[in-house]
Enzyme design. Structure first.
Site, PDB file in Angstrom:
ATOM      1  N   ASP A 137      30.024  58.323 -83.856  1.00 19.24           N
ATOM      2  CA  ASP A 137      29.219  59.631 -84.127  1.00 19.24           C
ATOM      3  C   ASP A 137      27.802  59.498 -83.732  1.00 19.24           C
ATOM      4  O   ASP A 137      27.373  60.129 -82.754  1.00 19.24           O
ATOM      5  CB  ASP A 137      29.061  59.858 -85.554  1.00 19.24           C
ATOM      6  CG  ASP A 137      28.497  58.986 -86.265  1.00 19.24           C
ATOM      7  OD1 ASP A 137      28.543  57.797 -86.032  1.00 19.24           O
ATOM      8  OD2 ASP A 137      28.281  59.274 -87.679  1.00 19.24           O
TER       9      ASP A 137
ATOM     10  N   ASP B 288      26.464  62.746 -92.086  1.00 18.50           N
ATOM     11  CA  ASP B 288      26.121  63.266 -93.624  1.00 18.50           C
ATOM     12  C   ASP B 288      24.855  62.873 -94.136  1.00 18.50           C
ATOM     13  O   ASP B 288      24.307  62.166 -93.405  1.00 18.50           O
ATOM     14  CB  ASP B 288      27.221  62.439 -94.384  1.00 18.50           C
ATOM     15  CG  ASP B 288      26.771  60.864 -94.507  1.00 18.50           C
ATOM     16  OD1 ASP B 288      27.045  60.336 -93.396  1.00 18.50           O
ATOM     17  OD2 ASP B 288      26.482  60.553 -95.633  1.00 18.50           O
TER      18      ASP B 288
ATOM     19  N   ASP C 201      22.056  54.648 -83.389  1.00 18.78           N
ATOM     20  CA  ASP C 201      20.698  54.848 -83.756  1.00 18.78           C
ATOM     21  C   ASP C 201      19.719  53.682 -83.271  1.00 18.78           C
ATOM     22  O   ASP C 201      19.443  53.507 -82.159  1.00 18.78           O
ATOM     23  CB  ASP C 201      20.686  54.957 -85.327  1.00 18.78           C
ATOM     24  CG  ASP C 201      19.421  55.271 -85.895  1.00 18.78           C
ATOM     25  OD1 ASP C 201      18.250  55.513 -85.245  1.00 18.78           O
ATOM     26  OD2 ASP C 201      19.257  55.273 -87.251  1.00 18.78           O
TER      27      ASP C 201
ATOM     28  N   ARG D 136      28.965  67.049 -93.673  1.00 18.00           N
ATOM     29  CA  ARG D 136      29.862  66.473 -92.972  1.00 18.00           C
ATOM     30  C   ARG D 136      30.934  67.860 -92.196  1.00 18.00           C
ATOM     31  O   ARG D 136      31.208  67.677 -91.075  1.00 18.00           O
ATOM     32  CB  ARG D 136      31.102  65.355 -93.193  1.00 18.00           C
ATOM     33  CG  ARG D 136      30.433  64.113 -93.556  1.00 18.00           C
ATOM     34  CD  ARG D 136      31.181  63.095 -93.752  1.00 18.00           C
ATOM     35  NE  ARG D 136      31.084  61.878 -94.449  1.00 18.00           N
ATOM     36  CZ  ARG D 136      30.390  60.895 -93.868  1.00 18.00           C
ATOM     37  NH1 ARG D 136      30.105  61.041 -92.406  1.00 18.00           N
ATOM     38  NH2 ARG D 136      29.996  59.753 -94.498  1.00 18.00           N
TER      39      ARG D 136
HETATM   40  P1  IMP Z   1      22.824  51.971 -86.096  1.00 18.26           P
HETATM   41  O1  IMP Z   1      23.454  50.828 -86.718  1.00 18.26           O
HETATM   42  O2  IMP Z   1      21.269  51.630 -86.791  1.00 18.26           O
HETATM   43  O3  IMP Z   1      22.876  52.306 -84.760  1.00 18.26           O
HETATM   44  O4  IMP Z   1      23.204  53.224 -87.076  1.00 18.26           O
HETATM   45  C1  IMP Z   1      24.300  53.875 -86.850  1.00 18.26           C
HETATM   46  C2  IMP Z   1      24.877  54.521 -88.213  1.00 18.26           C
HETATM   47  O5  IMP Z   1      23.894  54.835 -88.944  1.00 18.26           O
HETATM   48  C3  IMP Z   1      25.657  55.556 -87.786  1.00 18.26           C
HETATM   49  O6  IMP Z   1      27.161  55.316 -87.401  1.00 18.26           O
HETATM   50  C4  IMP Z   1      25.336  56.670 -88.766  1.00 18.26           C
HETATM   51  O7  IMP Z   1      26.531  56.340 -89.858  1.00 18.26           O
HETATM   52  C5  IMP Z   1      24.253  56.186 -89.374  1.00 18.26           C
HETATM   53  N1  IMP Z   1      23.086  57.054 -88.827  1.00 18.26           N
HETATM   54  C6  IMP Z   1      21.986  56.749 -87.900  1.00 18.26           C
HETATM   55  N2  IMP Z   1      21.249  58.144 -87.733  1.00 18.26           N
HETATM   56  C7  IMP Z   1      21.792  58.979 -88.396  1.00 18.26           C
HETATM   57  C8  IMP Z   1      21.408  60.479 -88.524  1.00 18.26           C
HETATM   58  O8  IMP Z   1      20.418  60.893 -87.834  1.00 18.26           O
HETATM   59  N3  IMP Z   1      22.109  60.991 -89.483  1.00 18.26           N
HETATM   60  C9  IMP Z   1      23.290  60.828 -90.167  1.00 18.26           C
HETATM   61  N4  IMP Z   1      23.778  59.234 -90.167  1.00 18.26           N
HETATM   62  C10 IMP Z   1      22.875  58.445 -89.077  1.00 18.26           C
HETATM   63 MG    MG Z   2      28.836  56.074 -88.253  1.00 14.41          MG
END
Ligand code: IMP
Ligand code: MG
Length: 178
Positions: A103, A162, A106, A168
């Protein structure tokens, strides 16, 4: 502006469904071109990617496998180094083209670990496809092969994503109003 309140926060409409679907059309064309003869296996990361995967996969017109996976890197409240558990992957990925469908990327931490895990399983080629990317939040560089939408470093909900499991089901994407 259309807004939605979930639990204690209010979000404003930022990406209507029409914009999301147009962006998915574009990456589906690229994937069709790149992967049509690779018999890839798509690994859809639950829960957030469920709606994206549904719209993406029906635009692809080639032979492919599809599995839904779930990962947890948390033991209690402590974030561990590696993926502790990867649920749902039952097909052999050794020697294959694997396309991860997420999805949102980040910080990139989740994706970096997942790619490393799939590499260790012996995949021949790993493609990463994400609905959303926050380039300004990236701390763990990962190669993103297909990105539908790039967004600022804000918290968003909807279209699968979410806030405490709410939001969602929204067909559009909403951004947190500070
Ligand atoms: P990362 O490991 O920091 O890249 O984060 C990834 C996970 O954090 C994603 O798979 C999402 O589940 C959650 N996430 C990051 N940013 C958002 C957001 O803006 N809204 C909702 N979930 C997020
Ligand atoms: Mg995710």
């Amino acid at each position: 502006m259309k807004t939605v309140t979930l639990v204690d926060k209010t979000f404003g409409l930022s990406h209507p469904e029409s914009e999301i679907l147009a962006a998915i059309d574009k990456i589906a064309e690229e994937m069709q071109r790149d992967l049509h003869d690779k018999k890839p296996i798509f690994l859809v990361v639950l829960n957030g990617a469920y709606m994206f995967a549904s719209d993406l996969m029906k635009r692809l017109e080639f032979t492919a496998q599809l599995q839904f996976i779930k990962l947890s890197s948390y033991t209690g409240t402590e974030r561990s180094q590696d993926i502790k558990e990867l649920i749902g992957l039952t097909e052999e990925v050794k020697g294959r083209t694997v396309c991860i469908v997420e999805d949102i990327v980040d910080s990139g931490a989740t994706m970096q670990k997942l790619v490393a895990h799939i590499e260790r399983l012996g995949a021949d080629d790993i493609k990463v496809c994400t609905l959303l990317s926050k380039p300004n939040a990236l701390k763990y560089p990962v190669k993103l092969d297909y990105v539908a939408l790039e967004i600022p470093n804000d918290f968003i909900v909807g279209y699968g994503l979410d806030y405490y499991e709410y939001g969602r089901n929204l067909r559009d994407i909403y951004t947190l109003i500070p």
